[in-house]
Design a protein around this motif. Sequence first.
Motif, PDB file in Angstrom:
ATOM      1  N   ILE A  30      -1.973  -2.594   9.444  1.00  0.00           N
ATOM      2  CA  ILE A  30      -2.670  -1.077   9.440  1.00  0.00           C
ATOM      3  C   ILE A  30      -1.456  -0.216   8.073  1.00  0.00           C
ATOM      4  O   ILE A  30      -2.639   0.787   7.102  1.00  0.00           O
ATOM      5  N   LEU A  31      -0.564   0.013   8.299  1.00  0.00           N
ATOM      6  CA  LEU A  31       0.367   1.027   7.508  1.00  0.00           C
ATOM      7  C   LEU A  31       0.815  -0.053   6.122  1.00  0.00           C
ATOM      8  O   LEU A  31       0.096   0.852   4.841  1.00  0.00           O
ATOM      9  N   ILE A  32       0.455  -0.912   5.919  1.00  0.00           N
ATOM     10  CA  ILE A  32       0.981  -1.525   4.655  1.00  0.00           C
ATOM     11  C   ILE A  32      -0.482  -1.139   3.543  1.00  0.00           C
ATOM     12  O   ILE A  32      -0.778  -0.697   2.241  1.00  0.00           O
ATOM     13  N   PRO A  33      -1.956  -1.358   4.133  1.00  0.00           N
ATOM     14  CA  PRO A  33      -3.441  -1.435   3.219  1.00  0.00           C
ATOM     15  C   PRO A  33      -3.154   0.221   3.369  1.00  0.00           C
ATOM     16  O   PRO A  33      -3.469   1.340   2.079  1.00  0.00           O
ATOM     17  N   LEU A  34      -2.991   1.136   4.254  1.00  0.00           N
ATOM     18  CA  LEU A  34      -2.709   2.326   4.140  1.00  0.00           C
ATOM     19  C   LEU A  34      -1.990   2.718   3.052  1.00  0.00           C
ATOM     20  O   LEU A  34      -2.328   4.191   2.223  1.00  0.00           O
ATOM     21  N   LEU A  35      -0.932   2.719   3.339  1.00  0.00           N
ATOM     22  CA  LEU A  35       0.165   3.450   2.422  1.00  0.00           C
ATOM     23  C   LEU A  35      -0.613   2.964   1.028  1.00  0.00           C
ATOM     24  O   LEU A  35       0.282   3.564  -0.187  1.00  0.00           O
ATOM     25  N   LEU A  45       7.395  -1.741  -2.201  1.00  0.00           N
ATOM     26  CA  LEU A  45       7.404  -0.758  -1.112  1.00  0.00           C
ATOM     27  C   LEU A  45       7.073  -0.128   0.239  1.00  0.00           C
ATOM     28  O   LEU A  45       7.616   0.426   1.078  1.00  0.00           O
ATOM     29  N   CYS A  46       5.858  -0.725  -0.428  1.00  0.00           N
ATOM     30  CA  CYS A  46       4.987  -0.600   1.317  1.00  0.00           C
ATOM     31  C   CYS A  46       5.649  -1.257   2.452  1.00  0.00           C
ATOM     32  O   CYS A  46       5.753  -0.990   3.445  1.00  0.00           O
ATOM     33  N   GLN A  47       5.937  -2.017   2.006  1.00  0.00           N
ATOM     34  CA  GLN A  47       6.845  -3.849   2.698  1.00  0.00           C
ATOM     35  C   GLN A  47       8.150  -3.194   3.379  1.00  0.00           C
ATOM     36  O   GLN A  47       7.632  -2.917   4.700  1.00  0.00           O
ATOM     37  N   GLY A  48       8.185  -2.118   2.470  1.00  0.00           N
ATOM     38  CA  GLY A  48      10.047  -1.770   2.894  1.00  0.00           C
ATOM     39  C   GLY A  48       9.601  -0.247   3.417  1.00  0.00           C
ATOM     40  O   GLY A  48      10.257  -0.593   5.284  1.00  0.00           O
TER      41      GLY A  48
END
Length: 135
Positions: A30-35, A45-48
């Motif tokens: 959920i975090l990567i798509p939201l960011l 950057l999202c993955q980091g």
Amino acid sequence: MSVELTIFLYVLFGFLAGIFGGLGMGGGTILIPLLSIFLNLDQKLCQGINLVSFLVMALFSLVIHYKNGYIVLKNILPIILSGIIFTILGALLAGSISSSILKIVFGIFLCILAIIEIFKVILQFKNDKHNNCKN
């Protein structure tokens, strides 16, 4: 976007990722798509960000699951070793792919994951219905 709204979204997204991570689904789902969608951050950057937040979430989850007896230590060494090897390979691969391609691949992965989960729910529903008819 205002600084206050950006901070609020980071906190909200962290909260949601923590809930998903605590449930065992993985906060990055959920975090990567939201960011990337709502804050327009680069995929790498999202993955980091996800990896750093995952370390903290995993540590707390590990302690709780260990206390509840959900960790079998005798089976963990092969998982750790293969996890380390393929993490290194995956990080090298992700570093060599453009962010736009990585975003597409991650989106396809999420779609496949959603389809698998839908089929699992349908099969479980059919099995439950079948078992209830026998009783």
